[in-house]
Design a protein around this motif. Structure first.
Motif, mmCIF file in Angstrom:
data_model
loop_
_atom_site.group_PDB
_atom_site.id
_atom_site.type_symbol
_atom_site.label_atom_id
_atom_site.label_comp_id
_atom_site.label_asym_id
_atom_site.label_seq_id
_atom_site.Cartn_x
_atom_site.Cartn_y
_atom_site.Cartn_z
ATOM 1 N N ASP A 386 0.821 -1.214 0.000
ATOM 2 C CA ASP A 386 0.000 0.000 0.000
ATOM 3 C C ASP A 386 0.854 1.263 0.000
ATOM 4 O O ASP A 386 0.330 2.378 0.038
ATOM 5 N N GLY A 387 2.186 1.119 -0.036
ATOM 6 C CA GLY A 387 3.062 2.270 -0.193
ATOM 7 C C GLY A 387 3.466 2.960 1.085
ATOM 8 O O GLY A 387 3.981 4.078 1.038
ATOM 9 N N ALA A 388 3.275 2.329 2.236
ATOM 10 C CA ALA A 388 3.606 2.966 3.516
ATOM 11 C C ALA A 388 4.675 2.180 4.266
ATOM 12 O O ALA A 388 4.802 0.965 4.109
ATOM 13 N N VAL A 389 5.448 2.912 5.082
ATOM 14 C CA VAL A 389 6.375 2.318 6.044
ATOM 15 C C VAL A 389 5.764 2.485 7.426
ATOM 16 O O VAL A 389 5.291 3.570 7.774
ATOM 17 N N ARG A 390 5.767 1.431 8.216
ATOM 18 C CA ARG A 390 5.183 1.496 9.554
ATOM 19 C C ARG A 390 6.173 0.975 10.587
ATOM 20 O O ARG A 390 6.949 0.059 10.321
ATOM 21 N N LEU A 391 6.128 1.568 11.772
ATOM 22 C CA LEU A 391 6.946 1.163 12.910
ATOM 23 C C LEU A 391 6.036 0.545 13.954
ATOM 24 O O LEU A 391 4.981 1.122 14.291
ATOM 25 N N TRP A 392 6.441 -0.605 14.480
ATOM 26 C CA TRP A 392 5.631 -1.352 15.432
ATOM 27 C C TRP A 392 6.440 -1.620 16.704
ATOM 28 O O TRP A 392 7.608 -1.991 16.629
ATOM 29 N N ASP A 393 5.797 -1.460 17.852
ATOM 30 C CA ASP A 393 6.385 -1.852 19.132
ATOM 31 C C ASP A 393 6.056 -3.322 19.354
ATOM 32 O O ASP A 393 4.898 -3.680 19.574
ATOM 33 N N SER A 394 7.066 -4.175 19.288
ATOM 34 C CA SER A 394 6.816 -5.615 19.374
ATOM 35 C C SER A 394 6.371 -6.048 20.770
ATOM 36 O O SER A 394 5.832 -7.136 20.939
ATOM 37 N N LYS A 398 1.483 -2.518 19.171
ATOM 38 C CA LYS A 398 0.886 -1.269 18.705
ATOM 39 C C LYS A 398 1.752 -0.626 17.622
ATOM 40 O O LYS A 398 2.982 -0.680 17.680
ATOM 41 N N MET A 399 1.092 0.033 16.670
ATOM 42 C CA MET A 399 1.820 0.793 15.670
ATOM 43 C C MET A 399 2.297 2.098 16.291
ATOM 44 O O MET A 399 1.529 2.823 16.912
ATOM 45 N N ILE A 400 3.587 2.397 16.127
ATOM 46 C CA ILE A 400 4.171 3.621 16.669
ATOM 47 C C ILE A 400 3.946 4.785 15.729
ATOM 48 O O ILE A 400 3.537 5.869 16.134
#
Length: 441
Positions: A386-394, A398-400
């Motif tokens: 979908d063209g996005a970069v996402r950061l996640w707290d493992s 939750k998405m940061i």
């Protein structure tokens, strides 16, 4: 990548991840063995020793060039609708490519330079601070699918689908070595020596000293060597194959140390491999949707990670239905006993190695292309169709944060050591630089 993902628009909030310990479990063989393996913490090998080990490798004479062949990759523009102006979080856009950008790498020494390769048969080395091109890697006649800096940032290697590999000196931009193999699957530098490793569609794995060109080949089964990498000790490499088998090679002796096939291998082609920091454990991923964990010393499978939803989708594919799924990317966390697995159906699964369970399921609207862990924190990055970069707290699932700006799928991305810069490559013909801001830093 045709038909992959459902093309959800970037910028929409991600669904809440499920706390899914009950939803999935890892199948293990021998708890005592895996506890022992996890406690392996050998001192990091000395780079000078590893480089000198490569000097002792008996490279054969350079074999004859292979014929060039290969089909172009087809990519679909997914994500933002045509004509729409998406919100752009990037600091800089590199726009020299005239077709899809397939690969990107950051120089490991300073993280000041990027190299990108694309469907336009071009590769460029450029500065991420201002987008200025240092030089173009000329002479490719097929899509450049591999482009990577060596360990000390003095050289960059580019490889196209037909099998033409070139190495360039970063200072001055001159070509210092080239070679042609069969259809190229992947390309990687040694962790601390001027040695290249490549896998090809004929099942061979090639290793060269650069720029002397001394060559050694490792004969696999008669099917593509679909993924591979050096292990951290620099003395071994792992290679995955289209027939579902995995081999761990002794590079100096040219011998197979371990072969995983049949029930120990995968039921479909290998898509990705990754090892932990000390090289004692290995993850293998496949289109069969399984992720296997292997003790590299014994060659034994010590864990299988899968989620019920992904298993059911894999079985649907086998029954001839349209829904497909596969493991696309995976990796170990350096600071906690966790692994992350990214699937083509958009699932990011975080598994707890110690309790052998699924810890979180983080759902994306489109398929995950790649994931990367930060070196010094339990934060995992994903890029998707979908063209996005996402950061996640493992830890929480939750998405940061989310970074958008591309108008098509992201096909590759790179992260600097400080985890402050992300550089992306996309089907929209662009590469972008994102500055990552985190409230906990």
């Amino acid at each position: 990548m045709d038909g992959a993902g459902d093309g959800g628009g970037s910028g929409s909030p991600s669904p809440e991840p499920e706390e899914g310990a009950a939803a999935a479990a890892a199948v293990f063989h021998g708890d005592e063995e895996i506890i022992e393996v996890l406690e392996l913490n050998d001192a990091e090998p000395d780079p000078d020793d590893l480089a000198s080990d490569m000097e002792d490798v008996d490279f054969a004479d350079e074999p004859e060039d292979r014929e060039m062949a290969g089909d172009e990759w087809e990519t679909e523009d997914e994500g933002v609708e045509e004509g729409a102006e998406p919100h752009d979080d990037s600091e800089l856009t590199f726009s020299k490519h005239t077709a899809s950008v397939f690969c990107v790498s950051l120089d490991p020494k300073e993280s000041s330079l990027a190299v990108t390769g694309g469907e336009d048969d071009k590769a460029y080395v450029w500065r991420i601070s201002d987008g200025e091109t240092l030089f173009e890697c000329t002479g490719h006649k097929d899509s450049v699918t591999c482009a990577v800096f060596n360990y000390d940032s003095t050289m960059v290697a580019t490889g196209d689908m037909s099998g033409l590999i070139k190495v360039w000196k970063v200072e001055g931009g001159q070509e210092i070595w080239s070679f042609e193999v069969g259809d190229l699957e992947w390309l990687e530098w040694h962790p601390c020596a001027h040695v290249l490793l490549a896998g090809t569609a004929d099942g061979n794995t090639w290793m060269w000293k650069v720029p002397s060109g001394e060559c050694k080949t490792f004969q696999g089964p008669n099917c593509p060597a679909t993924c591979g990498q050096f292990l951290p000790d620099g003395k071994k490499a792992v290679v995955g194959y289209e027939d579902g088998s995995v081999r761990i090679w002794d590079l100096k002796q040219g011998a197979v140390l371990h072969v995983l096939k049949g029930s120990d291998g995968h039921a479909g082609p290998l898509t990705c491999v990754s090892c932990n920091a000390d090289g004692s454990l290995l993850l293998t991923g496949s289109v069969d949707c399984d992720t296997k964990m292997v003790n590299t010393v014994t060659g034994k499978v010590v864990g299988i990670f899968r989620t019920e939803s992904n298993v059911s989708k894999a079985s649907k594919r086998e029954e001839g239905e349209s829904e497909t799924n596969s493991v696309e990317s995976l990796g170990f966390c350096n600071v906690m006993p966790l692994v992350a697995v990214g699937y083509l159906d958009g699932t990011l699964a975080v598994y707890d190695v110690s309790s052998q369970t699924l810890r979180h399921r983080c759902q994306h609207e489109s398929g995950i292309v790649q994931l990367l862990w930060e070196d010094t924190s339990p934060v995992v990055y994903t890029c998707s169709l979908d063209g996005a970069v996402r950061l996640w707290d493992s830890r929480s699932g939750k998405m940061i944060s989310e970074y958008c700006g591309h108008t098509a799928e992201i096909l590759d991305f790179a992260l600097n050591k400080e985890a402050s810069i992300v550089v992306t490559a996309s089907g929209d013909h662009k590469a972008k630089v994102f500055c990552v801001q985190r409230p906990d830093r």
